[in-house]
Design a protein around this motif. Structure first.
Motif, short mmCIF file in Angstrom:
data_model
loop_
_atom_site.label_atom_id
_atom_site.label_comp_id
_atom_site.label_asym_id
_atom_site.label_seq_id
_atom_site.Cartn_x
_atom_site.Cartn_y
_atom_site.Cartn_z
N ASP A 115 0.85 -1.19 0.00
CA ASP A 115 0.00 0.00 0.00
C ASP A 115 0.89 1.25 0.00
OD1 ASP A 115 0.74 0.65 2.65
OD2 ASP A 115 -1.10 -0.13 3.52
N PRO A 116 0.31 2.42 -0.22
CA PRO A 116 1.13 3.64 -0.26
C PRO A 116 1.84 3.97 1.06
CG PRO A 116 -0.98 4.03 -1.31
CD PRO A 116 -1.06 2.68 -0.64
N PHE A 117 1.59 3.20 2.10
CA PHE A 117 2.15 3.46 3.42
C PHE A 117 3.20 2.43 3.81
CE2 PHE A 117 -2.23 4.47 2.72
CZ PHE A 117 -2.14 5.85 2.68
N GLY A 118 3.54 1.53 2.87
CA GLY A 118 4.62 0.57 3.07
C GLY A 118 4.21 -0.76 3.66
N ASN A 119 2.91 -1.05 3.73
CA ASN A 119 2.42 -2.31 4.29
C ASN A 119 2.06 -3.29 3.19
OD1 ASN A 119 2.16 -1.38 7.18
ND2 ASN A 119 0.86 0.11 6.16
N VAL A 120 2.34 -4.58 3.41
CA VAL A 120 1.94 -5.60 2.45
C VAL A 120 0.50 -6.02 2.74
CG1 VAL A 120 2.42 -7.90 1.55
CG2 VAL A 120 4.31 -6.42 2.20
N LEU A 121 -0.34 -5.95 1.72
CA LEU A 121 -1.74 -6.35 1.82
C LEU A 121 -1.92 -7.53 0.88
CD1 LEU A 121 -4.68 -5.81 2.76
CD2 LEU A 121 -4.90 -4.29 0.79
N GLY A 122 -2.24 -8.70 1.44
CA GLY A 122 -2.43 -9.90 0.64
C GLY A 122 -3.90 -10.19 0.41
N VAL A 123 -4.20 -10.71 -0.78
CA VAL A 123 -5.57 -11.11 -1.13
C VAL A 123 -5.52 -12.50 -1.74
CG1 VAL A 123 -6.46 -8.76 -1.41
CG2 VAL A 123 -5.45 -9.93 -3.38
N MET A 124 -6.61 -13.21 -1.62
CA MET A 124 -6.66 -14.55 -2.21
C MET A 124 -8.09 -14.99 -2.44
SD MET A 124 -5.79 -17.30 0.86
CE MET A 124 -5.56 -18.64 -0.29
N THR A 125 -8.26 -15.93 -3.36
CA THR A 125 -9.50 -16.69 -3.45
C THR A 125 -9.23 -18.00 -2.74
OG1 THR A 125 -8.89 -17.56 -5.63
CG2 THR A 125 -10.29 -15.61 -5.59
N ASN A 126 -10.13 -18.36 -1.84
CA ASN A 126 -9.90 -19.49 -0.96
C ASN A 126 -11.20 -20.25 -0.80
OD1 ASN A 126 -9.69 -21.14 1.34
ND2 ASN A 126 -8.19 -19.78 2.29
N PRO A 127 -11.34 -21.40 -1.44
CA PRO A 127 -12.60 -22.15 -1.34
C PRO A 127 -12.91 -22.60 0.08
CG PRO A 127 -10.95 -23.41 -2.55
CD PRO A 127 -10.39 -22.05 -2.33
N HIS A 128 -11.91 -22.81 0.92
CA HIS A 128 -12.18 -23.19 2.31
C HIS A 128 -12.90 -22.06 3.05
CE1 HIS A 128 -8.66 -26.27 2.29
NE2 HIS A 128 -9.70 -26.69 1.62
N TYR A 129 -12.50 -20.82 2.79
CA TYR A 129 -13.17 -19.68 3.42
C TYR A 129 -14.64 -19.67 3.05
CZ TYR A 129 -14.39 -14.94 4.75
OH TYR A 129 -15.02 -13.88 5.32
N VAL A 130 -14.93 -19.85 1.77
CA VAL A 130 -16.32 -19.85 1.29
C VAL A 130 -17.11 -20.98 1.94
CG1 VAL A 130 -17.78 -20.08 -0.76
CG2 VAL A 130 -15.69 -18.71 -0.87
N GLU A 131 -16.50 -22.16 2.07
CA GLU A 131 -17.16 -23.30 2.72
C GLU A 131 -17.52 -23.00 4.17
OE1 GLU A 131 -14.60 -26.70 2.35
OE2 GLU A 131 -14.66 -26.62 0.15
N VAL A 132 -16.58 -22.42 4.91
CA VAL A 132 -16.81 -22.12 6.33
C VAL A 132 -17.91 -21.07 6.47
CG1 VAL A 132 -15.79 -21.07 8.40
CG2 VAL A 132 -14.52 -22.79 7.11
#
Length: 139
Positions: A115-132
């Protein structure tokens, strides 16, 4: 025992600007703020996602001694429904690619930005998340 994500804290030299940037990304304003020196926020917090996880921004002056100046380290990955659209939006808002969209296995796909402030922001598609989420009836 770890029971669930409570808060992810990012550091920023300008907490107000970090709050603006993330409000634009998330489509909501922070719900909590702690004033710091000179009346500027020292801490802002958003509640986001299906479980209202907390994403906080702390004035970098309060970072632990030895905290890195460069982006890196552990990456928390937030589930998104459309990783391509999410990455496009993050880059449009001024983030820079840290890791490109990367297929992993069995529908798991990850990517991350700085991000513009020096932090790593991770994103993902995760079928386990959708299941839960479906199992708990919160989707």
């Amino acid at each position: 025992m770890l029971r669930g994500l409570a808060t992810i804290s990012f550091y920023a030299d300008d907490v107000t600007e970090a709050g603006r940037w993330y409000a634009e990304l998330l489509g909501q304003q922070p719900y909590f703020s702690v004033p710091g020196p000179g009346g500027r926020p020292a801490y802002l917090e958003f509640r986001i996602g299906d479980y209202e996880h907390e994403l906080g921004f702390i004035d970098r002056r309060f970072a632990p001694a030895g905290a890195g100046e460069k982006a890196g380290g552990a990456i928390a990955l937030w589930h998104v429904d459309d990783i391509k659209a999410t990455m496009a939006r993050l880059l449009e808002l001024g983030a820079t690619e840290y890791e490109p969209i990367t297929p992993r296995s069995e529908s798991f796909v990850t990517a991350s930005v700085v991000d513009p402030f020096g932090n790593v922001l991770g994103v993902m598609t995760n079928p386990h998340y959708v299941e839960v989420v479906a199992k708990l009836g919160t989707l």
